[in-house]
Motif scaffolding. Structure first.
Motif, short mmCIF file in Angstrom:
data_model
loop_
_atom_site.label_atom_id
_atom_site.label_comp_id
_atom_site.label_asym_id
_atom_site.label_seq_id
_atom_site.Cartn_x
_atom_site.Cartn_y
_atom_site.Cartn_z
N VAL A 271 0.83 -1.20 0.00
CA VAL A 271 0.00 0.00 0.00
C VAL A 271 0.87 1.25 0.00
O VAL A 271 0.58 2.23 -0.71
CB VAL A 271 -0.96 -0.01 1.20
CG1 VAL A 271 -1.70 1.32 1.31
CG2 VAL A 271 -1.96 -1.16 1.07
N LEU A 274 2.04 2.57 -3.38
CA LEU A 274 1.08 3.09 -4.34
C LEU A 274 1.25 4.59 -4.55
O LEU A 274 1.51 5.35 -3.62
CB LEU A 274 -0.35 2.84 -3.87
CG LEU A 274 -0.82 1.39 -3.75
CD1 LEU A 274 -2.22 1.36 -3.14
CD2 LEU A 274 -0.80 0.70 -5.11
N ARG A 277 -4.16 7.63 -6.17
CA ARG A 277 -5.25 6.87 -6.79
C ARG A 277 -4.85 5.44 -7.16
O ARG A 277 -5.55 4.77 -7.91
CB ARG A 277 -5.81 7.58 -8.02
CG ARG A 277 -6.41 8.95 -7.69
CD ARG A 277 -7.09 9.59 -8.88
NE ARG A 277 -6.17 9.79 -9.99
CZ ARG A 277 -6.43 9.42 -11.26
NH1 ARG A 277 -7.57 8.85 -11.56
NH2 ARG A 277 -5.54 9.64 -12.20
N GLY A 278 -3.75 4.96 -6.59
CA GLY A 278 -3.33 3.59 -6.86
C GLY A 278 -4.19 2.60 -6.10
O GLY A 278 -4.84 2.91 -5.10
N CYS A 280 -4.38 -1.48 -4.51
CA CYS A 280 -3.67 -2.68 -4.08
C CYS A 280 -4.69 -3.79 -3.86
O CYS A 280 -5.68 -3.60 -3.13
CB CYS A 280 -2.88 -2.42 -2.80
SG CYS A 280 -2.09 -3.90 -2.10
N PHE A 299 -3.18 6.66 3.28
CA PHE A 299 -4.15 5.88 2.52
C PHE A 299 -5.28 6.74 1.98
O PHE A 299 -5.66 6.63 0.82
CB PHE A 299 -4.71 4.77 3.43
CG PHE A 299 -5.65 3.84 2.74
CD1 PHE A 299 -5.21 2.94 1.79
CD2 PHE A 299 -7.01 3.86 3.03
CE1 PHE A 299 -6.08 2.07 1.15
CE2 PHE A 299 -7.89 3.00 2.40
CZ PHE A 299 -7.43 2.10 1.46
N ARG A 304 -6.12 6.31 -2.38
CA ARG A 304 -5.65 4.94 -2.58
C ARG A 304 -6.74 3.93 -2.21
O ARG A 304 -7.61 4.22 -1.40
CB ARG A 304 -4.36 4.70 -1.79
CG ARG A 304 -3.22 5.61 -2.26
CD ARG A 304 -1.97 5.45 -1.42
NE ARG A 304 -0.87 6.25 -1.97
CZ ARG A 304 -0.59 7.49 -1.61
NH1 ARG A 304 -1.33 8.09 -0.68
NH2 ARG A 304 0.41 8.14 -2.16
#
Length: 366
Positions: A271, A274, A277-278, A280, A299, A304
């Motif tokens: 996490v 990232l 806006r990634g 996991c 986060f 994310r």
């Protein structure tokens, strides 16, 4: 009928090769002559008593074989058809009706309780019950009973003994990338853990056109295999801080990450790798009470996402034939992951899976 099967009788002990009895298929059941079955980490977790599957039991849930007989109510397949046996589902709940069968409301009892829905088992030895129907199949045996909802008809021009792992491990990794995360061309992707599931995910990322593909593992041999299958970068976290190295490679962080280990510290690293806006995905579990701790500000502040994934978020009747077609064209060479064993060598196959000597063992029943 008499069949040969590997029976788990004691927690953590080697499987026993035995001749046992298998009932004829009921009207809603299918009898499959098993050609080969993959060995999966889930089989080992159950053997070791970490899930409430009763013993004695015949495990095995990545079976491939030939339909030998069908009950009167079966219309999906006929004797002689080549099939892969997948996980079981109820076929009637809201998830199943939405073709999201890996999120069946009855997934756990249908797959881990090793019993038919009415509480019976098709397996016995000298009149004593042996629990069966594990993942709707119990395919560590020469023959298995399965159901329409957990059988996928496959083409007969592909080596059947190779196809069992598509039912779970390979489908889980590839589907996580292609179905759940929806990794697309030009994006960055990293997989934490390079076993059969992780390497299947890596191959799928290569198929969909990800341009930065990173494999993270502590096994140097696995990292070399990852490079041969399309990884653009590999990281051994014992030698290099994985998060820092991923940031160096990508600049802003990953578009997509996937954890296959189920380890909270590794999930946190995934996490933290990232970018804004990634996403996991997580698909492993290290225990029923495991908790994940994340930095809430990191986060939340960049949008994310963390996504739980079961069986690759797949509709297997559609997705498994796609994987077979990709294999045919050389774009998804999952055969490079497998090592074959005879049924009498099943405990050696399990040992090699546990020690990492084999990436994906497959047990041939002949």
């Amino acid at each position: 009928m008499k069949i040969r099967a590997a029976v788990a009788r004691e927690k953590g002990a080697p499987l026993n090769l035995e001749t046992i009895d298998l009932e004829a298929p009921r009207p809603d059941e299918i009898l499959v002559k098993v050609k080969a079955t993959g060995v999966c980490h889930t089989d080992l977790v159950v053997r070791d008593g970490m899930l409430p599957t009763p013993l004695p039991v015949v495990l095995g849930h990545e079976g491939a074989g030939v339909v030998e007989a069908v009950g009167a109510a079966i219309t999906k397949v006929k004797p002689g058809d080549h099939v892969v046996m997948i996980f079981n589902s109820c076929g009637a709940c809201p998830s199943c009706q939405d073709h999201a069968i890996s999120y069946c409301h009855e997934f756990f009892p249908r797959n881990f309780f090793a019993t038919r829905a009415d509480g019976s088992s098709a397996l016995s030895a000298d009149g004593a019950r042996i629990n069966g129907n594990f993942f709707g199949q119990s395919s560590f045996a020469t023959h298995a009973i399965c159901h329409e909802v957990n059988v996928v008809k496959v083409a007969s021009d592909v080596p059947l003994e190779l196809l069992g792992p598509l039912a779970c491990g390979v489908q889980t990794g590839a589907g996580a990338v292609m179905n759940a995360l929806k990794v697309s061309a030009g994006r960055s992707f990293a997989v934490f853990g390079s076993g059969s599931v992780g390497l299947s995910a890596l191959m799928a990322a290569h198929v969909v056109g990800a341009t930065t593909i990173i494999a993270i593992d502590t096994n140097p041999a696995r990292l070399e295999i990852a490079k041969s299958l399309g990884a653009t970068h590999v990281i051994d976290p014992r030698q290099t801080n994985a998060v820092e190295e991923i940031m160096r490679i990508t600049g802003a962080g990953l578009n997509f990450a996937l954890d296959t280990t189920g380890l909270p510290a590794v999930i946190r690293s995934a996490v933290e790798s990232l970018g804004p806006r990634g996403a996991c995905g997580i698909l492993g579990a290290s225990g029923p009470d495991t908790e994940i701790i994340l930095n809430e500000t990191h986060f939340m502040s960049a949008g994310r996402r963390l996504i739980g994934i079961v069986e690759g978020d797949s509709n297997p009747d559609v997705f498994i034939p796609i994987l077979i077609d990709l294999y045919r064209t050389g774009r998804f060479p999952f055969d490079k992951l497998v090592k074959f064993y005879a049924l009498d060598e099943i405990n050696a196959a399990i040992h090699d899976s546990e020690t990492g000597a084999a990436i994906k063992p497959i047990v041939r029943m002949n």
